[in-house]
Design a protein around this motif. Structure first.
Motif, PDB file in Angstrom:
ATOM      1  N   TYR A 126       0.025 -11.970  25.224  1.00 55.46           N
ATOM      2  CA  TYR A 126      -0.101 -10.628  24.659  1.00 55.46           C
ATOM      3  C   TYR A 126      -0.565  -9.663  25.748  1.00 55.46           C
ATOM      4  N   ARG A 127      -1.649 -10.033  26.452  1.00 55.14           N
ATOM      5  CA  ARG A 127      -2.176  -9.179  27.519  1.00 55.14           C
ATOM      6  C   ARG A 127      -1.168  -9.004  28.645  1.00 55.14           C
ATOM      7  N   SER A 128      -0.505 -10.085  29.019  1.00 57.40           N
ATOM      8  CA  SER A 128       0.470 -10.034  30.115  1.00 57.40           C
ATOM      9  C   SER A 128       1.640  -9.114  29.776  1.00 57.40           C
ATOM     10  N   VAL A 129       2.195  -9.242  28.580  1.00 57.75           N
ATOM     11  CA  VAL A 129       3.332  -8.420  28.167  1.00 57.75           C
ATOM     12  C   VAL A 129       2.918  -6.956  28.064  1.00 57.75           C
ATOM     13  N   PHE A 147      10.590  -9.433  22.329  1.00 60.68           N
ATOM     14  CA  PHE A 147       9.203  -9.156  21.989  1.00 60.68           C
ATOM     15  C   PHE A 147       9.184  -8.066  20.936  1.00 60.68           C
ATOM     16  N   ALA A 148       8.295  -8.189  19.969  1.00 60.87           N
ATOM     17  CA  ALA A 148       8.009  -7.149  18.982  1.00 60.87           C
ATOM     18  C   ALA A 148       6.544  -6.808  19.167  1.00 60.87           C
ATOM     19  N   LEU A 149       6.293  -5.639  19.758  1.00 60.74           N
ATOM     20  CA  LEU A 149       4.932  -5.253  20.109  1.00 60.74           C
ATOM     21  C   LEU A 149       4.415  -4.169  19.172  1.00 60.74           C
ATOM     22  N   ASP A 150       3.217  -4.383  18.700  1.00 56.47           N
ATOM     23  CA  ASP A 150       2.522  -3.440  17.832  1.00 56.47           C
ATOM     24  C   ASP A 150       1.227  -3.098  18.550  1.00 56.47           C
ATOM     25  N   TRP A 151       1.114  -1.858  19.034  1.00 54.94           N
ATOM     26  CA  TRP A 151      -0.027  -1.469  19.858  1.00 54.94           C
ATOM     27  C   TRP A 151      -1.357  -1.765  19.166  1.00 54.94           C
ATOM     28  N   GLN A 152      -2.211  -2.522  19.844  1.00 56.73           N
ATOM     29  CA  GLN A 152      -3.543  -2.913  19.400  1.00 56.73           C
ATOM     30  C   GLN A 152      -3.551  -3.784  18.148  1.00 56.73           C
ATOM     31  N   HIS A 153      -2.424  -4.451  17.889  1.00 54.47           N
ATOM     32  CA  HIS A 153      -2.326  -5.357  16.744  1.00 54.47           C
ATOM     33  C   HIS A 153      -1.551  -6.603  17.162  1.00 54.47           C
ATOM     34  N   VAL A 154      -1.387  -7.510  16.246  1.00 56.64           N
ATOM     35  CA  VAL A 154      -0.634  -8.735  16.502  1.00 56.64           C
ATOM     36  C   VAL A 154       0.776  -8.380  16.959  1.00 56.64           C
ATOM     37  N   SER A 155       1.253  -9.088  17.975  1.00 60.13           N
ATOM     38  CA  SER A 155       2.605  -8.899  18.485  1.00 60.13           C
ATOM     39  C   SER A 155       3.297 -10.255  18.518  1.00 60.13           C
ATOM     40  N   VAL A 181       7.346  -1.453  19.474  1.00 60.07           N
ATOM     41  CA  VAL A 181       8.201  -1.627  20.636  1.00 60.07           C
ATOM     42  C   VAL A 181       8.967  -2.938  20.494  1.00 60.07           C
ATOM     43  N   TYR A 182      10.271  -2.875  20.689  1.00 62.27           N
ATOM     44  CA  TYR A 182      11.087  -4.081  20.855  1.00 62.27           C
ATOM     45  C   TYR A 182      11.502  -4.121  22.317  1.00 62.27           C
ATOM     46  N   LEU A 183      11.406  -5.291  22.923  1.00 60.87           N
ATOM     47  CA  LEU A 183      11.785  -5.467  24.322  1.00 60.87           C
ATOM     48  C   LEU A 183      12.511  -6.776  24.515  1.00 60.87           C
ATOM     49  N   SER A 184      13.562  -6.735  25.331  1.00 64.84           N
ATOM     50  CA  SER A 184      14.161  -7.999  25.758  1.00 64.84           C
ATOM     51  C   SER A 184      13.167  -8.659  26.707  1.00 64.84           C
ATOM     52  N   GLY A 185      13.292  -9.950  26.895  1.00 57.76           N
ATOM     53  CA  GLY A 185      12.363 -10.700  27.737  1.00 57.76           C
ATOM     54  C   GLY A 185      12.287 -10.173  29.153  1.00 57.76           C
ATOM     55  N   ASP A 186      13.381  -9.599  29.650  1.00 64.05           N
ATOM     56  CA  ASP A 186      13.398  -9.044  31.005  1.00 64.05           C
ATOM     57  C   ASP A 186      13.114  -7.542  31.029  1.00 64.05           C
TER      58      ASP A 186
END
Length: 172
Positions: A9-12, A79-87, A120-125
């Motif tokens: 989570y921190r790395s991404v 990746f499905a990222l939710d700022w300051q929440h579970v991703s 945020v949705y992100l491809s692995g790269d």
């Protein structure tokens, strides 16, 4: 679908902050919230405010989800990222279908003023994805392949874009 462990989570998120110059803020003077890539288009989500039955919103979500899935290999993860929440990390080809788990999050950001969440949705790269800004009420789609796949239909749903490559477009 897997919840990102704390270290990942921190790395991404650290990589996202660095590569996209992410700057969360409710202050319009500090928008957009990222350095929008050259191959990006940003739309206002305001037209969805008057969407009885959320028909256009549902169409927008499906278009973006299908576009993201079409642009990655069948075994690839997003990746499905939710700022300051579970991703999460998840395989887009294994969610959202009949008798499958739904996609985590949404390309439409959670716009609550006091607890708005950037989605945020992100491809692995990190080459393509979406960035939903809750306070600007906008979505930025990036990556030429994704734009080639969905831009026309997203424009049909949301109207003309507000920015291309991070540059504001004239209002028509």
């Amino acid at each position: 679908m897997t919840e990102l462990p704390e270290a990942e989570y921190r790395s991404v998120w650290d990589r996202f902050y660095a590569e996209f110059a992410f700057r969360p803020s409710v202050n319009p003077a500090k928008w957009p919230g990222i350095k929008e890539p050259a191959d990006s288009v940003t739309w206002s989500l305001a037209s969805l405010d008057e969407d009885p039955g959320h028909v256009r919103l549902a169409r927008f979500v499906v278009v973006v989800e299908q576009g993201l899935a079409a642009c990655v290999e069948p075994d690839a993860m997003l990746f499905a990222l939710d700022w300051q929440h579970v991703s999460y990390s998840f395989a887009p080809h294994r969610v959202g279908g009949h008798e499958q788990e739904p996609w985590p999050l949404s390309p439409y950001p959670d716009g609550d003023y006091y607890d708005g969440d950037y989605y945020v949705y992100l491809s692995g790269d990190f080459r393509l994805g979406s960035f939903g800004h809750p306070w600007e009420s906008s979505v930025c789609l990036f990556g030429q392949e994704l734009l080639d796949t969905v831009a026309a239909e997203v424009e049909d749903v949301l109207g003309p874009p507000m920015r291309r490559g991070g540059h504001r477009l004239p209002v028509t």
